[in-house]
Design a protein around this motif. Structure first.
Motif, short mmCIF file in Angstrom:
data_model
loop_
_atom_site.label_atom_id
_atom_site.label_comp_id
_atom_site.label_asym_id
_atom_site.label_seq_id
_atom_site.Cartn_x
_atom_site.Cartn_y
_atom_site.Cartn_z
N ARG A 121 -12.42 118.48 -42.48
CA ARG A 121 -11.49 118.28 -41.37
C ARG A 121 -11.53 119.48 -40.44
N GLU B 189 0.01 124.42 -42.32
CA GLU B 189 -0.03 123.89 -43.68
C GLU B 189 -0.50 124.96 -44.65
N ASP C 215 -1.90 122.68 -36.81
CA ASP C 215 -1.16 122.03 -37.91
C ASP C 215 -1.76 122.38 -39.26
N LYS D 116 -14.79 113.63 -42.04
CA LYS D 116 -13.77 113.19 -42.99
C LYS D 116 -14.37 112.44 -44.18
N THR E 154 1.24 108.22 -47.05
CA THR E 154 0.11 108.57 -46.18
C THR E 154 -0.91 109.42 -46.93
N PRO E 155 -2.20 109.33 -46.58
CA PRO E 155 -3.22 110.21 -47.18
C PRO E 155 -2.85 111.67 -46.95
N TRP E 156 -3.31 112.54 -47.84
CA TRP E 156 -2.85 113.93 -47.78
C TRP E 156 -3.22 114.62 -46.47
N MET E 157 -4.36 114.28 -45.89
CA MET E 157 -4.73 114.92 -44.62
C MET E 157 -3.83 114.48 -43.47
N GLU E 158 -3.16 113.37 -43.64
CA GLU E 158 -2.32 112.83 -42.58
C GLU E 158 -0.83 113.04 -42.84
N THR E 159 -0.50 113.68 -43.96
CA THR E 159 0.90 113.94 -44.30
C THR E 159 1.33 115.25 -43.65
N PRO E 160 2.29 115.22 -42.73
CA PRO E 160 2.68 116.44 -42.01
C PRO E 160 3.42 117.43 -42.91
#
Length: 540
Positions: free
Chosen positions: A146, A155, A151, A141, A22-28
Motif C-alpha cells: 500500500r 496509523e 493516514d 494491493k 472492513t478490511p484492515w487496510m480500509e479500517t480508519p
C-alpha cells in the motif's frame, strides 16, 4: 490538556474480539481519548537536535509535517534496510501463521486486530512491499502493498505507541521475528519527521542534560540519598555510609532514577544501601551517571548510544574496577544486548569478581557490568548475609518477571532465590504467565503516562488477572518485581484491577529481612509498617 476518564473495570473487561467489517487496510484509525500519548514537546526535540520541533497533538487534523515528509520516511527506511540485516529479514520472513496473535497483552486487553503482533508489523511491512519489492511495485494491493499516506503515518503512530517492546510475541514466533525491533524501526522512522511522544522525549532530553530522566541536579540526588540514610537510621539504628563520586572505589553502582525519587522504588534503593553497608562494599554512587535507565531504547539506536555513553565514561573517570547495576528493566536490555557493541569495548575495566565471595561473573566479561540480583544471590549462596525471613511474614509474595531482565537476560532464578530466602510465604503465578512467557505491565516503552491510562489498564489486564488468581488462592498481598517502570505502573494496575495488592522491589524485601550488625530491635519494615507480631507484643 485533561486526561480522559478511564472506564470502570467491569466496563473495560467487556472486550469485543470480532474483527471489524472492513478490511484492515480500509479500517480508519480513531484517536480515542485514553488510548494515545501526548506529542513530544518542541523544547525537548530542540534540546536533542531532533527534526521538526513544533506544537501539535495526535488528535489534531494537521500534524504540521515537513513538505517532503514522505521522501524523508522512505529514505530513512532504505537506509535502515541496508544498515540492519535483521530489519530486512523481519520484513521478508513472516508467513502469517498467527502464533503470535493472541500473545500480545494489548490485543488481549483491547480486541483490536491491529494490536496482534503479526498485523502491527504489517502496518510497516505493507509499505516496505510497495516501495522496496518488485511484486509490491507491480501488483500493489494484490501483493499486500500500500502507498505511504498521512493516514498510514498516523496509523503507525497510534499502534507503534501501543507496543511496549516486551518481546513476548517473539517467544512464540517459530521464525524468531523480534517484534520489538520492528516497533523500534517504526518509531525511528516517525522520529525523522518529528512524530514522537512526550513521555519518551522529555525524559530523554532530561537524561542528556543532567544524567537522569527526571532532570534532577547533582545536589538533588545527594539530598535524596541523605534522606534515605536518615530513614534507614530511624528504622534500624544503623547509620549507613553514602559514597558519592568517590574516586578509586572498586565498584560504580548505577540504578534507575526512579529508585531515588519515586515510591516504592525508594525503599528498594534503601535496600541497596543497607546491603552494601552490611558487607562493607567499596562502592560509589555517581551524580553524573545518575540513571541507568535508557529511554533511548524507545526512540532510536543512536539515542541509546548517546545516553548510555555516560556510564562507561564515569567508570573511567572514577577509576573503578567494574560496574554493578540496580533493579531496572529496559536499562538491562540496553546493557546486556547493546552496550558493549555501541559504547565498548570497556577494556579499561576488569572482569567482575565479587570482593566478598570471590565469585567471577564470567557472563559479564564483555560489558563488565553485573546485575544486583546476581550479586546478591551469590552473597546468600555463600552464606555472607544473615536473614530473618519472619520479618516479612505479614506479606504473601508473588513475583512478576519484568520483561527485559527475563526475556533479554534470562534472569529467572536469581530474584526468586533472594525472595525465598527473605520471605516465608512465596507463591508463583500461573506457569504460562511467568519466566520467559511473562506478561507485561502494560506501561513500558514510554507508555506509562496518565493520558494513556485506559490502554495501560487494557494492556496490563492479563498480568493483573494472573495476580488476582494467586490473591484469591493464596492471599497474596505483595507483588515483587525488578524494574523501576514496573514498580510505578504496576501500582496503578493493582489499584485498578486487584485492590489490596501492593508493589515492592526485591531488595526492599531483602532489606526487611537483613539482620545488620549493631542494629536496634526492628519493629517496623522500611515503610514504617509494624512487623507482624511486634505491634501485639508492644501492646502487651
Amino acid at each position: 490538556m485533561a486526561s480522559a476518564k478511564t472506564p470502570k473495570p467491569d466496563e473495560l473487561i467487556a472486550i469485543r474480539y470480532a474483527p471489524p467489517e472492513t478490511p484492515w487496510m480500509e479500517t480508519p484509525t480513531v484517536f480515542r481519548p485514553g488510548t494515545w500519548s501526548y506529542s513530544g514537546g518542541a523544547k525537548s526535540l530542540t534540546a536533542l537536535g531532533l527534526p521538526n520541533p513544533r506544537a501539535w497533538q495526535p488528535s489534531d487534523a494537521d500534524w504540521k509535517l515537513p513538505e517532503n515528509w514522505k521522501e524523508i520516511i522512505l529514505e530513512g527506511m532504505r537506509e535502515r534496510l541496508e544498515k540492519y540485516r535483521s530489519f530486512r529479514l523481519f520484513m521478508e520472513l513472516c508467513v502469517r501463521c498467527g502464533a503470535c496473535a493472541d500473545k500480545c497483552h494489548f490485543y488481549i486487553g483491547s480486541g483490536d486486530p491491529k494490536n496482534m503482533p503479526v498485523l502491527r508489523a504489517e502496518l510497516l511491512r505493507s509499505v516496505y512491499r510497495r516501495y522496496f519489492t518488485a511484486s509490491g511495485k507491480r501488483f500493489g494491493k494484490l501483493a499486500g502493498a500500500r502507498d505511504l499516506t498521512i493516514d498510514v503515518l498516523k496509523e503507525w503512530f497510534y499502534y507503534f505507541y501501543q507496543c511496549t517492546e516486551c518481546r513476548r510475541c517473539s517467544v512464540f514466533c517459530p521464525y524468531g521475528i523480534d517484534q520489538a525491533e520492528i516497533t523500534m524501526m517504526g518509531r525511528e522512522l516517525l522520529n525523522l519527521v518529528g512524530c514522537n511522544i512526550n513521555w519518551v522525549m522529555e525524559p530523554v532530553a532530561n537524561c542528556f542534560r543532567t544524567g537522569n530522566h527526571l532532570g534532577i541536579q547533582p545536589g538533588g540526588v545527594k539530598d535524596m540519598l541523605e534522606f534515605m540514610a536518615d530513614d534507614i537510621a530511624d528504622r534500624t539504628g544503623v547509620r549507613v555510609e553514602l559514597p558519592l563520586n568517590k574516586k578509586g572505589a572498586d565498584i560504580l553502582f548505577v540504578t534507575p532514577s526512579g529508585d531515588y525519587f519515586a515510591d516504592p522504588g525508594t525503599y528498594t534503593c534503601m535496600g541497596y544501601m543497607m546491603l552494601f553497608h552490611e558487607i562493607g562494599l567499596n562502592y560509589t554512587f555517581s551524580t553524573y551517571a545518575s540513571d541507568g535507565g535508557n529511554f533511548g531504547l524507545f526512540t532510536s539506536h543512536e539515542m541509546i548510544k548517546r545516553l548510555n555513553a555516560k556510564i562507561y565514561a564515569e567508570a573511567k573517570r572514577l577509576g573503578v574496577k567494574w560496574i554493578l547495576g540496580g533493579e531496572c528493566g529496559h536499562m538491562w536490555r540496553v546493557l546486556h544486548q547493546y552496550m558493549e557493541t555501541m559504547n565498548g569495548p570497556a577494556d579499561f575495566l576488569e572482569e567482575p569478581v565479587s570482593p566478598i565471595t570471590g565469585t567471577r561473573f564470567e557472563n559479564a566479561r564483555s560489558t563488565k557490568m553485573v546485575h544486583i540480583a546476581e550479586f546478591t544471590a551469590d552473597l546468600i549462596r555463600n552464606g555472607k548475609l544473615k536473614l530473618d525471613p519472619s520479618r516479612n511474614d505479614a506479606y504473601r509474595v508473588t513475583f512478576h518477571d519484568s520483561c527485559n531482565p527475563a526475556r533479554a537476560m534470562g534472569l529467572f532464578e536469581e530474584p526468586r532465590y533472594i525472595i525465598q530466602h527473605a520471605c516465608n510465604h512465596f507463591h508463583e503465578m500461573a506457569e504460562d504467565t511467568i519466566r520467559e512467557k511473562t506478561l507485561c505491565c502494560g506501561g513500558g516503552a514510554g507508555l506509562g503516562n496518565d493520558e494513556n491510562m485506559e490502554m495501560r489498564m487494557r494492556g496490563g489486564m492479563p498480568r493483573a488477572m494472573a495476580v488476582k488468581q494467586v490473591k484469591e488462592k493464596h492471599g497474596v498481598n505483595r507483588l515483587a518485581c525488578m524494574c523501576a517502570i514496573d514498580r510505578a505502573t504496576l501500582t496503578s494496575l493493582m489499584d485498578y484491577w486487584v485492590p489490596g495488592v501492593t508493589v515492592t522491589g526485591v531488595h526492599e524485601l531483602l532489606a526487611n529481612a537483613l539482620v545488620m550488625k549493631g542494629e536496634k530491635e526492628r519493629t517496623t519494615d522500611l515503610r514504617g509498617e509494624p512487623l507482624e507480631g511486634k505491634a501485639a507484643d508492644e501492646t502487651l
